[in-house]
Design an enzyme around this catalytic site. Structure first.
Site, PDB file in Angstrom:
ATOM      1  N   HIS A  65      -4.320  -0.029  11.552  1.00 55.23           N
ATOM      2  CA  HIS A  65      -3.099   0.875  11.432  1.00 55.23           C
ATOM      3  C   HIS A  65      -3.824   2.081  11.527  1.00 55.23           C
ATOM      4  O   HIS A  65      -4.856   2.519  11.653  1.00 55.23           O
ATOM      5  CB  HIS A  65      -2.527   0.718  10.135  1.00 55.23           C
ATOM      6  CG  HIS A  65      -3.346   0.920   8.951  1.00 55.23           C
ATOM      7  ND1 HIS A  65      -4.082  -0.055   8.524  1.00 55.23           N
ATOM      8  CD2 HIS A  65      -3.568   2.188   8.184  1.00 55.23           C
ATOM      9  CE1 HIS A  65      -4.851   0.506   7.517  1.00 55.23           C
ATOM     10  NE2 HIS A  65      -4.478   1.670   7.187  1.00 55.23           N
ATOM     11  N   CYS A 218      -6.129   5.428  -0.020  1.00 54.82           N
ATOM     12  CA  CYS A 218      -6.900   5.360   1.230  1.00 54.82           C
ATOM     13  C   CYS A 218      -6.884   6.382   2.242  1.00 54.82           C
ATOM     14  O   CYS A 218      -5.919   7.246   2.151  1.00 54.82           O
ATOM     15  CB  CYS A 218      -6.495   3.729   1.872  1.00 54.82           C
ATOM     16  SG  CYS A 218      -4.712   3.934   2.462  1.00 54.82           S
TER      17      CYS A 218
END
Length: 707
Positions: A65, A218
């Protein structure tokens, strides 16, 4: 907004062997639907995210992603591989691959929808249904949260909330899974706050579950952040533990209620970027791990924090870290921190330099150099006279310049000691301006102010006095100490050093000026916006950061800006004249480099330098040194600290200045073309299979890069 995933974005027979190939196959489907505008550029962004941390998850899931400027709307593509593809998970290859594409400017709603998928992946029934679903349309419906066909009955039951709302498409994804992101944190926080309040009134000795607060984050803030949150919450329910998670994702975050944190028995940090406002959790048993540990072994983390609580192991209730410490690694050395402290001050100062410098330069351009002797516009301003407007610009710019040294000193101290450092830093910086200690005085004043405040903060103060420390005691004592040192001890020597440096610059001519221009050009092109580049730029802007800069200071500013324009312009020209030496992505970057270089944004050459530093950087440095030397030799002057070609009318000897830039660009272009051509010829000569030119672009990209 259209549906995030449709049947056209599903490949149930993904027959590739590598994660790069898998990403390409799925991305091509996005391109076909117009969701991605540049395949190679998007794949480069996916690869960059993958390089930060593998995106494989235990349980046979790969979730590459990224956020990319090449994405037009949030999009999911799904592939199922019979053989499995290695995405770096500890338990082996992945058979379920999701490619998540988010626009660079995705709003909160988009990111909430993307995070919903991340949470779904923690549901075993959901992943099992994906492995058994028989056609692309049913798989897309399952991922969206729609009612699916009878061939996948086990996945057809969407949560009751989604059925009631009739959710579908992208909105259905978010509603099916439930609130996520900041909404999820807020709801959980409110519920836990109520529980905490109820618990506080319960009879003594009443049983209550162990309570944990957690933070997950993250680098991208799209997937792993929310997957770790879901995993920890699920493991907590299984263990009979209350877990409330604050997800610090790309859409921002909602802080946990202080009452929830106060009532918690332990803390879990599962993160790959610094936890924001970490000091809120001090004084509690804490487990600090990477985000993937929160996904893969949440039960172990819960057991570990319970064990620490039983043993009474808590984190120190230390004072909040400084801005530098919050933004970096606690293991950084003093030299690294010193550079960050100085750059903190410079970064806040540069906008004042840009605004003030451009206004003063415009004042000179409209009203001539005699405008500096114009009366105050408060006493004389005629709306219809250009001279009055020129005087207004000059005087506003001069006021902006008056802030430079205080802002520099204040924010150096801020980088060291946070907000308590601002008052003594600004005071010391203003004293430096008053005694003509200039830029050097500001640097020293900022460091002294930060050091004094840090020393005061280490003193053990009685609890009764702590409340007045930040607003009375620290500003009073630190300002007095800094003022004394600047006025009585170090101010005069620094002012003398500043005057000596100014005199030296004013005396530069001939060979000395040429060598200084070449040195500044080398520095500007060495790291393309990095620390060395910033030192040269700061040196130049410090010289013109006065209402009446010397001629030599303006020559230095001109040389620095000219040299900084060379690398991106040279790379843009090289991709135009010898495009076959560059990848498709580099050729696209070359188009943007024209604009970036012309605007004096050296960072436009970074993609080229990162891909081939041993050729691009030396070639850029040679051209930059030539341009800097020629600019100084030609006597080009510049009052504005930025602007590139857009401030050419404000440049002295503008024609020769442009010739200096063109000469450096041509030299750098020629060198990079020659060096890249040699790289290309070497493998072919070794193989003995053809001439050194004319190979297809794809073949060139596959050639090894010689060191």
């Amino acid at each position: 907004m259209s549906e995030m995933i449709t049947a056209d974005l599903v490949d149930l027979d993904l027959s590739v062997d590598t994660k790069e190939a898998a990403a390409r196959v799925l991305a091509e489907r996005m391109v076909a639907l117009g969701r991605v505008t540049d395949l190679e550029g998007f794949l480069a962004d996916v690869a960059a995210r993958e390089a930060q941390m593998p995106t494989g998850l235990d349980g046979g899931i790969g979730i590459p992603h990224c956020r990319s400027e090449h994405v037009t709307e949030p999009t999911l593509a799904f592939g199922r591989s019979a053989a499995g593809i290695d995405f770096g998970a500890a338990d082996g290859p992945a058979d379920l691959i999701f490619l998540i594409a988010a626009p660079a400017g995705a709003d909160d709603a988009h990111l909430t929808i993307l995070s919903s998928l991340a949470r779904q992946l923690m549901n075993a029934e959901f992943t099992s249904a994906l492995r058994s679903v028989g056609d692309a349309a049913a798989a897309a419906a399952l991922i969206r949260g729609d009612k699916v066909a009878a061939e996948a009955p086990e996945a057809a039951e969407a949560p009751e909330a989604a059925e009631t709302a009739g959710a579908s498409g992208a909105a259905g994804t978010a509603e099916t899974v439930g609130a996520t992101g900041s909404e999820d944190s807020a709801a959980a926080s409110a519920a836990a706050s109520a529980d905490a309040a109820a618990g506080s009134t319960a009879p003594a000795g009443a049983e209550r579950p162990f309570r944990i607060v957690a933070v997950t984050s993250c680098p991208t803030g799209i997937a792993h952040t929310y997957m770790a949150a879901e995993s920890l919450e699920t493991a907590g329910r299984d263990a009979g533990v209350e877990v409330v998670v604050e997800t610090q994702g790309s859409a921002g975050f909602t802080r946990l209620d202080p009452a929830v944190i106060a009532a918690a028995d332990g803390v879990i940090f599962a993160h790959d970027v610094p936890v924001r406002d970490k000091e809120r959790f001090a004084g509690k048993p804490t487990v600090d791990v990477g985000v993937k540990a929160g996904i893969n072994r949440p039960g172990e983390l819960i057991s570990e924090v319970r064990g620490k609580a039983e043993r009474g192991e808590v984190t120190a209730a230390a004072a909040p870290g400084t801005p530098v410490e919050r933004a970096g690694d606690s293991t950084e050395g003093y030299g690294t921190k010193l550079r960050k402290w100085l750059m903190s001050g410079v970064s806040y100062m540069v906008p004042f330099v840009a605004a003030g410098g451009l206004l003063i330069a415009l004042g000179f351009a409209i009203g001539g150099y005699e405008i500096k002797s114009a009366p105050s516009v408060m006493d004389h301003f005629v709306w219809t006279q250009a001279h009055s407007w020129a005087a207004l610009m000059f005087q506003i710019g001069a006021v902006a310049f008056g802030f430079l040294v205080p802002v520099l000193a204040g924010y150096i101290a801020y980088g060291m000691a946070d907000r308590p450092g601002l008052v003594p830093g600004f005071v010391g910086g203003m004293i430096a301006s008053t005694i003509n200690a200039g830029f050097l005085g500001g640097l020293v004043a900022g460091l002294i102010a930060g050091g004094v405040v840090m020393a005061i903060q280490r003193i053990n103060i009685p609890a009764v006095l702590r409340g007045i420390m930040p607003v009375v005691v620290i500003p009073l004592i630190s300002s007095a100490v800094v003022g004394f040192l600047m006025f009585v001890v170090v101010g005069k020597p620094i002012a003398s050093a500043q005057k000596a440096m100014t005199d030296w610059l004013n005396g530069l001519s001939g060979t000395n000026a040429l060598l200084l221009g070449a040195l500044l050009g080398l520095m500007m092109c060495f790291d393309l916006g990095g620390p060395v580049n910033k030192v040269a730029y700061t040196f130049a802007t410090a010289g013109i950061a006065v209402a009446n800069p010397s001629d030599s200071a303006m020559k230095i500013m001109a040389a620095v800006m000219a040299a900084g324009m060379v690398p991106p312009l040279a790379m843009a020209l090289a991709t135009t004249v010898r495009g076959r030496l560059f990848t498709q992505t580099e050729r696209e970057n070359g188009k943007a480099a024209w604009v970036l270089g012309a605007s004096f944004i050296s960072e436009g050459a970074i993609p080229f330098a990162a891909a081939d530093p041993l050729r691009v950087i030396p070639a850029s440095m040679v051209g930059g040194a030539l341009t800097g030397a020629l600019s100084m030799t030609f006597g080009a002057t510049l009052r504005a600290p930025h602007g590139g070609i857009f401030v050419v009318p404000l440049i002295g000897n503008a024609l020769l200045y442009l010739i200096a830039i063109a000469a450096g660009v041509c030299v750098s272009t020629a060198l990079v073309v020659v060096l890249k051509g040699m790289r290309k010829q070497a493998p072919e000569a070794a193989a003995g299979n053809g001439p050194a030119t004319g190979a297809p672009a794809t073949a060139e990209r596959q050639q090894p890069v010689a060191a």
